[in-house]
Design a protein around this motif. Structure first.
Motif, PDB file in Angstrom:
ATOM      1  N   GLU A   1      -3.757  27.313  -6.729  1.00 49.96           N
ATOM      2  CA  GLU A   1      -4.561  28.077  -5.779  1.00 49.96           C
ATOM      3  C   GLU A   1      -5.074  27.140  -4.688  1.00 49.96           C
ATOM      4  OE1 GLU A   1      -8.804  30.586  -5.659  1.00 49.96           O
ATOM      5  OE2 GLU A   1      -7.894  30.024  -7.578  1.00 49.96           O
ATOM      6  N   PHE A   2      -5.114  27.631  -3.456  1.00 51.05           N
ATOM      7  CA  PHE A   2      -5.614  26.849  -2.324  1.00 51.05           C
ATOM      8  C   PHE A   2      -6.989  27.364  -1.926  1.00 51.05           C
ATOM      9  CE2 PHE A   2      -6.220  26.150   2.230  1.00 51.05           C
ATOM     10  CZ  PHE A   2      -5.918  24.804   2.363  1.00 51.05           C
ATOM     11  N   ARG A   3      -7.954  26.460  -1.800  1.00 47.99           N
ATOM     12  CA  ARG A   3      -9.299  26.850  -1.378  1.00 47.99           C
ATOM     13  C   ARG A   3      -9.809  25.906  -0.303  1.00 47.99           C
ATOM     14  NH1 ARG A   3     -12.630  27.775  -7.028  1.00 47.99           N
ATOM     15  NH2 ARG A   3     -11.122  29.180  -8.041  1.00 47.99           N
ATOM     16  N   ARG A   4     -10.433  26.484   0.708  1.00 49.18           N
ATOM     17  CA  ARG A   4     -11.097  25.703   1.754  1.00 49.18           C
ATOM     18  C   ARG A   4     -12.535  25.427   1.353  1.00 49.18           C
ATOM     19  NH1 ARG A   4      -8.990  25.813   6.999  1.00 49.18           N
ATOM     20  NH2 ARG A   4      -6.948  26.841   7.143  1.00 49.18           N
ATOM     21  N   LEU A   5     -13.031  24.259   1.723  1.00 55.21           N
ATOM     22  CA  LEU A   5     -14.404  23.886   1.438  1.00 55.21           C
ATOM     23  C   LEU A   5     -14.930  23.129   2.656  1.00 55.21           C
ATOM     24  CD1 LEU A   5     -16.111  24.319  -1.148  1.00 55.21           C
ATOM     25  CD2 LEU A   5     -15.536  21.980  -1.801  1.00 55.21           C
ATOM     26  N   LEU A   6     -16.053  23.606   3.193  1.00 52.30           N
ATOM     27  CA  LEU A   6     -16.644  22.975   4.366  1.00 52.30           C
ATOM     28  C   LEU A   6     -17.466  21.761   3.932  1.00 52.30           C
ATOM     29  CD1 LEU A   6     -17.595  26.308   6.026  1.00 52.30           C
ATOM     30  CD2 LEU A   6     -16.143  24.598   7.132  1.00 52.30           C
ATOM     31  N   GLY A   7     -17.143  20.611   4.509  1.00 55.67           N
ATOM     32  CA  GLY A   7     -17.817  19.385   4.105  1.00 55.67           C
ATOM     33  C   GLY A   7     -19.032  19.022   4.933  1.00 55.67           C
ATOM     34  N   GLY A   8     -19.152  19.583   6.149  1.00 54.81           N
ATOM     35  CA  GLY A   8     -20.318  19.306   6.979  1.00 54.81           C
ATOM     36  C   GLY A   8     -20.330  17.880   7.488  1.00 54.81           C
ATOM     37  N   LEU A   9     -19.817  17.681   8.686  1.00 57.97           N
ATOM     38  CA  LEU A   9     -19.677  16.327   9.236  1.00 57.97           C
ATOM     39  C   LEU A   9     -20.996  15.786   9.798  1.00 57.97           C
ATOM     40  CD1 LEU A   9     -17.579  14.111   9.890  1.00 57.97           C
ATOM     41  CD2 LEU A   9     -17.171  15.257  12.072  1.00 57.97           C
ATOM     42  N   ALA A  10     -21.728  16.611  10.548  1.00 55.19           N
ATOM     43  CA  ALA A  10     -22.936  16.116  11.214  1.00 55.19           C
ATOM     44  C   ALA A  10     -23.980  17.220  11.300  1.00 55.19           C
ATOM     45  CB  ALA A  10     -22.593  15.614  12.617  1.00 55.19           C
ATOM     46  N   PRO A  11     -25.206  16.960  10.835  1.00 58.43           N
ATOM     47  CA  PRO A  11     -26.265  17.978  10.833  1.00 58.43           C
ATOM     48  C   PRO A  11     -26.678  18.399  12.240  1.00 58.43           C
ATOM     49  CG  PRO A  11     -26.825  16.120   9.397  1.00 58.43           C
ATOM     50  CD  PRO A  11     -25.641  15.706  10.202  1.00 58.43           C
ATOM     51  N   ASP A  12     -27.473  19.461  12.294  1.00 59.83           N
ATOM     52  CA  ASP A  12     -27.930  20.014  13.568  1.00 59.83           C
ATOM     53  C   ASP A  12     -28.793  19.001  14.329  1.00 59.83           C
ATOM     54  OD1 ASP A  12     -26.814  22.582  13.040  1.00 59.83           O
ATOM     55  OD2 ASP A  12     -28.506  23.014  11.725  1.00 59.83           O
ATOM     56  N   THR A  13     -28.595  18.965  15.634  1.00 61.24           N
ATOM     57  CA  THR A  13     -29.457  18.182  16.526  1.00 61.24           C
ATOM     58  C   THR A  13     -29.310  18.729  17.934  1.00 61.24           C
ATOM     59  OG1 THR A  13     -29.986  15.991  17.393  1.00 61.24           O
ATOM     60  CG2 THR A  13     -27.664  16.433  16.975  1.00 61.24           C
ATOM     61  N   ASP A  14     -30.388  18.629  18.694  1.00 59.72           N
ATOM     62  CA  ASP A  14     -30.346  19.006  20.110  1.00 59.72           C
ATOM     63  C   ASP A  14     -30.180  17.791  21.007  1.00 59.72           C
ATOM     64  OD1 ASP A  14     -30.685  21.758  19.656  1.00 59.72           O
ATOM     65  OD2 ASP A  14     -32.864  21.519  19.488  1.00 59.72           O
ATOM     66  N   GLU A  15     -30.119  16.610  20.399  1.00 62.52           N
ATOM     67  CA  GLU A  15     -30.032  15.381  21.177  1.00 62.52           C
ATOM     68  C   GLU A  15     -28.604  15.152  21.693  1.00 62.52           C
ATOM     69  OE1 GLU A  15     -32.562  13.326  22.019  1.00 62.52           O
ATOM     70  OE2 GLU A  15     -33.858  14.860  21.084  1.00 62.52           O
ATOM     71  N   PRO A  16     -28.462  14.757  22.942  1.00 63.69           N
ATOM     72  CA  PRO A  16     -27.126  14.404  23.448  1.00 63.69           C
ATOM     73  C   PRO A  16     -26.544  13.245  22.650  1.00 63.69           C
ATOM     74  CG  PRO A  16     -28.722  14.581  25.248  1.00 63.69           C
ATOM     75  CD  PRO A  16     -29.504  14.612  23.972  1.00 63.69           C
ATOM     76  N   MET A  17     -25.226  13.219  22.559  1.00 63.88           N
ATOM     77  CA  MET A  17     -24.561  12.146  21.828  1.00 63.88           C
ATOM     78  C   MET A  17     -24.739  10.822  22.569  1.00 63.88           C
ATOM     79  SD  MET A  17     -20.529  11.979  20.641  1.00 63.88           S
ATOM     80  CE  MET A  17     -20.579  13.576  19.817  1.00 63.88           C
TER      81      MET A  17
END
Length: 214
Positions: A40-56
């Motif tokens: 069975e194939f399942r997708r799982l979201l790993g979450g690369l970078a949390p929320d921020t309003d700051e420019p990179m």
């Protein structure tokens, strides 16, 4: 279903704003097409970078653009539009895009992969910023989703908790960089080494795991 009768699972751990996940998209499609029916194939979201309003920050912009250039060297043919870096205000924030995938999934499992692909295309080929809620809402509309329901889900604590749970599962499998592939069966979990240009080595590793007796 008892644990003994459960099918082996191949987890694909990803983030829609992970550039190497975008680079892997063609070979992932082949891998899924050729995956043994027993798995069975399942997708799982790993979450690369949390929320921020700051420019990179500038040094991080240079690092990410450097990663894009490495992709062009190692995975020829990957489409990457560098206009993003001048037309948009980048932020190191991918959780909203992850929540958008879950919000789309809430309207039917068939919307999950298309939303992920829509985010990738917007980011990497159309110079649109998926860190911005408005971009995600526009993509939901383009996919034919119920936009009001999507917007509500995108902002909901329930969807955020679901993302946090997927991130937790990914970390439990020791996946901290994306994309990741993990095979799980009654013997436990084992990483499947990712190949960005050839599905064959991954399929051989899966076949080896599948043949292993408990």
């Amino acid at each position: 279903m008892s644990e003994q009768n459960q099918k082996p699972v191949l987890y694909y751990i990803h983030d829609p704003m992970c550039s190497w996940c975008w680079a892997m998209a063609p070979v992932l499609k082949e891998l899924r097409h050729r995956l043994p029916e027993a798995v069975e194939f399942r997708r799982l979201l790993g979450g690369l970078a949390p929320d921020t309003d700051e420019p990179m920050p500038e040094d991080l912009r240079e690092m990410v653009q450097g990663s894009w250039h490495r992709i062009l060297q190692h995975v020829p043919g990957t489409e990457l539009n560098f206009d993003f870096w001048t037309k948009c205000e980048p932020r190191r924030a991918t959780y909203a895009a992850c929540r958008a995938v879950i919000a789309a999934r809430r309207q039917g499992p068939a919307f999950e992969a298309p939303m992920n692909t829509a985010i990738q295309r917007a980011y990497y080929t159309q110079a649109r910023n998926p860190s911005d809620e408005q971009t995600l809402i526009e993509l939901a509309d383009e996919l034919g989703l119920d936009v009001a329901a999507f917007r509500e889900a995108l902002r909901s604590e329930d969807v955020n908790r679901e993302l946090e749970e997927e991130i937790r599962q990914a970390r439990e499998m020791d996946v901290e960089s994306f994309p990741g592939l993990v095979y799980r069966d009654r013997n436990g979990v084992r990483p499947i080494p990712v190949d960005y240009t050839d599905a064959e080595p991954m399929l051989r590793a899966i076949d080896t795991a599948l043949a292993k007796k408990p």
